[in-house]
Each structure stands twice: as C-alpha cells, then as structure tokens.
Design an enzyme around this catalytic site. Structure first.
Site, PDB file in Angstrom:
ATOM      1  CG  LEU A   1     -59.818 -12.382-106.057  1.00  0.00           C
ATOM      2  CD1 LEU A   1     -59.333 -13.388-105.004  1.00  0.00           C
ATOM      3  CD2 LEU A   1     -61.356 -12.581-106.197  1.00  0.00           C
ATOM      4  CB  SER A   2     -57.610 -13.673-109.435  1.00  0.00           C
ATOM      5  OG  SER A   2     -57.097 -14.518-110.409  1.00  0.00           O
ATOM      6  CB  ALA A   3     -56.145 -10.916-113.118  1.00  0.00           C
TER       7      ALA A   3
END
Length: 381
Positions: A218-220
C-alpha cells in the site's frame, strides 16, 4: 515542477541551513521537526476524501511568508530521512486462529537487515502452499497492516504464508519504503535487494516455488511492490499494487512530491524488466478520490507493464455496498489475466475493503485482499 513551488522549496532550504539560522529560524526548525505531519505517502482514509480535481488548486506563491512555505514542505518533510514525525502506527495485534503461527523474526543480508512478522497458516504451517510479501505504508507497522488488510485470514483459507517486513524510523523518518531513491529502484541494491533476499530465504525454507510467490503493498509499500515486480521477475509470479506509484516516478524527495501531487510523467517511468520465467502479473487498486497519490499513477503502472495505448480486453463496471468501481482486464492470448486495474469510486488513500482494526482502511468497496489472492492463484490453480 512549477517555478513557484520550486522557488519556495529553495527559499526554505536556504533559511533552514545551519550556518544561517537566526533565532526565529531555529524556532521554526524546532517546530518543523516536532510537527505531526501528514505523511506524503501515509494513507489518509481518516480524512475527508477529496476528488482528484480538487488538487488543481493554485500553489502558494514563492513570495509569501515562511509560514506558507513550511506548509508546502510538510509533505516533503515526511519523506526526508532524519526528520521526525508524530504519526504512529496503531498498536494492534492481529488475531491468530488455533494452530496458526505469527512469528517475530529478523532477516539479515549483504544489502541490509529488517525485522519482519511471519504468518504460517494452521492447515499448512510446515509447508505453506505459497507466500505473500506484504509491504506496509508510511507510519504503519506489520501488525497494523496485517490487522487492517485482514490478509492473514484470507491467506489461512488458501494455506498461504504471509511475511510483513518492517520499515522503521531509522531507515525513513515516516517509516516509508524509500521508493523514490534511485539506489532503491534497482535490482541487486538497496531495499529491493533486502526484500528479495528475504523472499529467497523463506521460499527455500518452506519449499515454495516462483509460481506461488507474490508481493503486495500500500502507498509507499505499493510503490516498492511495483519496483520489485519490475526488477525481480524471477522471484515473483504476481504483484498487487494498492495506491502506489510506478518505478522511476521520482528520483528524490521533490520529484516524489510532484509525482504524488500531479501524477508521474510518462517519460520518467522505468521500463519493466522481462524475465525468462515470464512476466509478473499485476493487479492494481486505486481510489479515484485519492488526494495523497494521484490516481493517474495507476494508469502509469499499467502503461509500463502492457505498453502505452494498449486497450483492456474487458471492462466491467460494478458496485458493492454502494461503492462503484471499474475493473479493466488485460489478458494474454491464452486467456490468462496478465493485469487487472480496479478504480474505486469515492475512495481516498486507503486499503479497499479493509478492517477498522488497522489504520488507513476503507471498509466500503471491493475487498482488495480477497481479490488479490484470487488473482494471484488464478494461474497456478
């Protein structure tokens, strides 16, 4: 990068240099290091979602006060090693069914070391049927991410092991995977090498082959997942990228901020590396109201994998629990889905279908964890 934004960043950098710090600047610096910043890549499901269009508002002008400049730098600050943030992962402990194991381990390699949690399913604790590497987002922890995604429960149903490596504040101020650093975008170096080494160790330990080895984040963590899928096609059969960015979208903190704000530039995207084991299949989730990582980054990941201008084989529009979504499928000549793109209507920067026990989740919409495992196992089943 706009001239005004670049000028503002340069001005702030000049003001914050130790050799030129005035008393007021020192006070500001102290305030900045103590700020509870909204991490540039931290999922923001707790905030009121904004549409992608809302981020077209004018940037502050360079001639404004240092206070306005600092506001611009809050996003960048969370990515800068050495800065401090007040954001903390939730202290949660995911439930573990009888017979299953949830172990704390440390992996050491030539490239570096990381602690990690390892979930072993009750039905196949000695010989899991496969492995999923799960990469958390900024300010999260393995426990927090496991609780929010509910991936352990999903993996239990299919006899899969799940590894949750931990990125800590000593490696990045906001516990983000350093996807935006050139040294962490390559095969055989930096964080990708550490994570690949961990996976090799676990697959050897449990006798798991490449066809049942997967990565998701998720995300980074999603951005690092995209990198691992690109540079280690010999290790991973499939990857799940949630609210992430394509490899090569940034080369430093400033370009990372711009890629997240406006979307990655097509000419910056690094090409996918082809492996003799076959392409890494990808499933991508992104909320169209994501105000942290621009939704256009999802289409950039698609373009890097299947080529610019390639049209999906099938497009489906559905809804679940009142949340609409569009699922675009790209299949190979033999009918196997090579890539799926899920764009979720009204969802911000959060794990779709996640649990409130963990941070930065959105309970509405399709269950990303269940859909990822379904996609991962489709070819190997």
């Amino acid at each position: 990068m706009t001239r005004s934004f670049a000028a503002a960043l340069r001005r702030a950098n000049r003001l914050m240099r130790p050799a030129k710090l005035t008393k007021s600047a020192k006070s500001i610096q102290k305030m900045m290091t103590g700020l509870m910043v909204k991490s540039a890549l931290a999922p923001l499901a707790a905030l009121k979602p904004k549409t992608a269009k809302s981020r077209k508002a004018a940037l502050p002008k360079a001639g404004r006060t240092l206070g306005a400049v600092i506001k611009q730098l809050r996003v960048a600050q969370s990515l800068m090693p050495g800065a401090r943030t007040g954001a903390k992962a939730r202290l949660v402990s995911p439930s573990v069914p009888a017979g299953a194991q949830y172990l704390s381990r440390t992996h050491r390699s030539a490239a570096g070391s990381r602690g990690y949690k390892l979930y072993l399913p009750a039905s196949h604790s000695k010989r899991p049927k496969g492995l999923i590497l799960m990469l958390h987002g900024c300010t999260q922890s393995p426990d927090d991410f496991a609780a929010g995604t509910n991936m352990n429960a999903m993996a239990e149903k299919h006899g899969l092991a799940v590894a949750y490596p931990a990125q800590t504040g000593s490696h990045n101020a906001a516990s983000c995977w350093n996807w935006f650093k050139p040294g962490d975008q390559l095969r055989g170096a930096g964080e990708p090498a550490i994570l690949a080494s961990l996976v090799r160790k676990l697959t050897k330990e449990f006798g798991i082959d490449r066809d049942t080895t997967f990565v998701a984040g998720l995300s980074a963590g999603g951005a690092m997942t995209a990198t691992l899928a690109d540079v280690y096609p010999d290790i991973f059969a499939a990857a799940g990228v949630h609210s992430g960015l394509p490899r090569g979208a940034a080369r430093d903190v400033l370009s990372a901020v711009m890629a997240m704000r406006n979307g990655a530039a097509p000419f910056d995207i690094a090409p996918v590396i082809s492996g003799s084991s076959g392409p890494v299949r990808r499933i991508i989730f992104h909320g169209d109201a994501d105000s942290t990582v621009h939704p256009s980054n999802a289409s950039m990941i698609v373009s890097a994998a299947v080529g610019t201008g390639t049209q999906p084989t099938k497009v489906r529009k559905r809804s679940v629990r009142g949340r609409g979504y569009t699922r675009s499928e790209y299949t190979s000549a033999d009918g196997v889905a090579q890539l799926e793109l899920w764009m979720i209507e009204g969802t911000g920067h959060a794990w779709s279908g996640g649990r409130a026990a963990g941070s930065y989740t959105d309970a509405e919409g399709p269950d990303a964890s269940a859909q990822m495992i379904r996609f991962f196992l489709a070819k190997s089943a």
